[in-house]
Design a protein around this motif. Structure first.
Motif, PDB file in Angstrom:
ATOM      1  N   VAL A 179       9.712   8.052   2.083  1.00 59.95           N
ATOM      2  CA  VAL A 179       8.394   7.411   1.971  1.00 59.95           C
ATOM      3  C   VAL A 179       8.456   6.279   0.940  1.00 59.95           C
ATOM      4  CG1 VAL A 179       5.987   7.725   1.235  1.00 59.95           C
ATOM      5  CG2 VAL A 179       7.089   9.471   2.628  1.00 59.95           C
ATOM      6  N   GLU A 180       8.051   5.079   1.365  1.00 60.84           N
ATOM      7  CA  GLU A 180       7.975   3.941   0.446  1.00 60.84           C
ATOM      8  C   GLU A 180       6.575   3.903  -0.156  1.00 60.84           C
ATOM      9  OE1 GLU A 180       9.842   0.038   1.526  1.00 60.84           O
ATOM     10  OE2 GLU A 180       9.852   0.975   3.505  1.00 60.84           O
ATOM     11  N   ALA A 181       6.442   4.501  -1.308  1.00 60.27           N
ATOM     12  CA  ALA A 181       5.116   4.615  -1.928  1.00 60.27           C
ATOM     13  C   ALA A 181       4.701   3.312  -2.597  1.00 60.27           C
ATOM     14  CB  ALA A 181       5.107   5.756  -2.928  1.00 60.27           C
ATOM     15  N   LEU A 182       5.660   2.545  -3.136  1.00 62.23           N
ATOM     16  CA  LEU A 182       5.372   1.232  -3.733  1.00 62.23           C
ATOM     17  C   LEU A 182       6.373   0.221  -3.183  1.00 62.23           C
ATOM     18  CD1 LEU A 182       4.771   2.223  -7.482  1.00 62.23           C
ATOM     19  CD2 LEU A 182       3.022   1.657  -5.780  1.00 62.23           C
ATOM     20  N   LYS A 183       5.846  -0.921  -2.748  1.00 56.86           N
ATOM     21  CA  LYS A 183       6.697  -1.917  -2.065  1.00 56.86           C
ATOM     22  C   LYS A 183       6.641  -3.257  -2.782  1.00 56.86           C
ATOM     23  CE  LYS A 183       5.268   0.254   2.268  1.00 56.86           C
ATOM     24  NZ  LYS A 183       4.317   0.081   3.373  1.00 56.86           N
ATOM     25  N   GLY A 184       6.921  -3.260  -4.083  1.00 56.08           N
ATOM     26  CA  GLY A 184       6.905  -4.527  -4.830  1.00 56.08           C
ATOM     27  C   GLY A 184       5.520  -4.846  -5.357  1.00 56.08           C
ATOM     28  N   ALA A 185       4.948  -3.915  -6.119  1.00 56.02           N
ATOM     29  CA  ALA A 185       3.593  -4.081  -6.652  1.00 56.02           C
ATOM     30  C   ALA A 185       3.653  -4.717  -8.042  1.00 56.02           C
ATOM     31  CB  ALA A 185       2.896  -2.722  -6.731  1.00 56.02           C
TER      32      ALA A 185
END
Ligand code: ADP
Ligand code: ADP
Length: 226
Positions: free
Chosen positions: A17-23
């Protein structure tokens, strides 16, 4: 000075699961800031990384300039965290809980006891300081979480969905309390999935969805757009 800088933060859990994608986002010192987003957006993951409970896959976070990766204990010394769930030992007494937390920050016992008394009085818990905390009401338990987070006199206080499951009366008194803490100079960030809640309290806001920041603006501007 920025109280918090989140820079291109990524988190992929071991299940893929990609929970954060460059925040990325920034919070100014003194701000009362909301991180708003639906369930599953990545709020808790971001809070976990900021408070160094979760390791980022990429990117970095700075708390008053200190990197959570490279200067972890300095960064943590600036931070107070009120997590979503009541995570203290319910058999311990409020004063014990707050004083033990101070020990975690290396605060000497005598000062810890003084601060414990100060914050428990401030949060109207002093008359219960020596009772097992399981005997406190729901609202008192919430306030105890805030007292515990304040004991290292953090420059940045983060509250993760602080009013989830809290009834309206308690909610109001919690807001007053947190506003008072902010007015005394502590930068405050809260996560919520209610715009209404953010709207009432916060000056600036970031909206997160599917692991990305989709908006980072003042509350006034955001409301103008809606
Ligand atoms: P990491 O990649 O940071 O090592 P893990 O994927 O190993 O994290 O998960 C850490 C813990 O969170 C495990 O106990 C796991 O069962 C639990 N977990 C797994 N999926 C979820 C989810 N969707 N929400 C919350 N916790 C979860
Ligand atoms: P929010 O706080 O906004 O509800 P989370 O950060 O808890 O969002 O979750 C973001 C995404 O990551 C969700 O898809 C969630 O299921 C997943 N997730 C959260 N924690 C874990 C974990 N420990 N292991 C695996 N997946 C997780």
């Amino acid at each position: 000075m920025l109280a918090l800088e989140v820079d291109n933060l990524r988190k992929t859990y071991s299940n893929g699961v990609e929970a954060l994608k460059g925040a990325s986002l920034g919070v100014e010192e003194g701000d009362f800031f909301a991180l708003l987003g639906p369930n599953g957006a990545g709020k808790s993951t971001m809070i976990g990384i900021i408070s160094s409970l979760v390791n980022a896959t990429g990117g970095d976070v700075r708390v008053f300039g200190a990197s959570v990766r490279k200067q972890r204990s300095l960064a943590m010394s600036y931070l107070g965290l009120v997590p979503q769930e009541l995570n203290f030992n319910q058999f311990e007494k409020p004063l014990e809980i707050v004083v033990n937390q101070a020990g975690f920050y290396g605060i000497p016992k005598r000062i810890a006891a003084e601060r414990g008394e100060h914050y428990l009085k401030k949060l109207q818990l002093w008359d219960k300081h020596d009772k097992p905390s399981r005997m406190l009401s729901g609202g008192m338990k919430r306030r105890l979480m805030i007292a515990r987070a304040m004991v290292n006199q953090p420059r940045l206080l983060i509250l993760d969905e602080p009013t989830a499951g809290v009834d309206i009366e308690i909610r109001r008194s919690m807001w007053e309390l947190v506003e008072e803490i902010n007015a005394a100079g502590t930068t405050v960030i809260l996560t919520t999935h209610y715009l209404e809640e953010a709207e009432q309290l916060c000056r600036n806001i970031a909206i997160i969805n599917h692991g990305q920041i989709v908006e980072n603006t003042s509350m006034r501007e955001l409301l103008g757009k809606l």
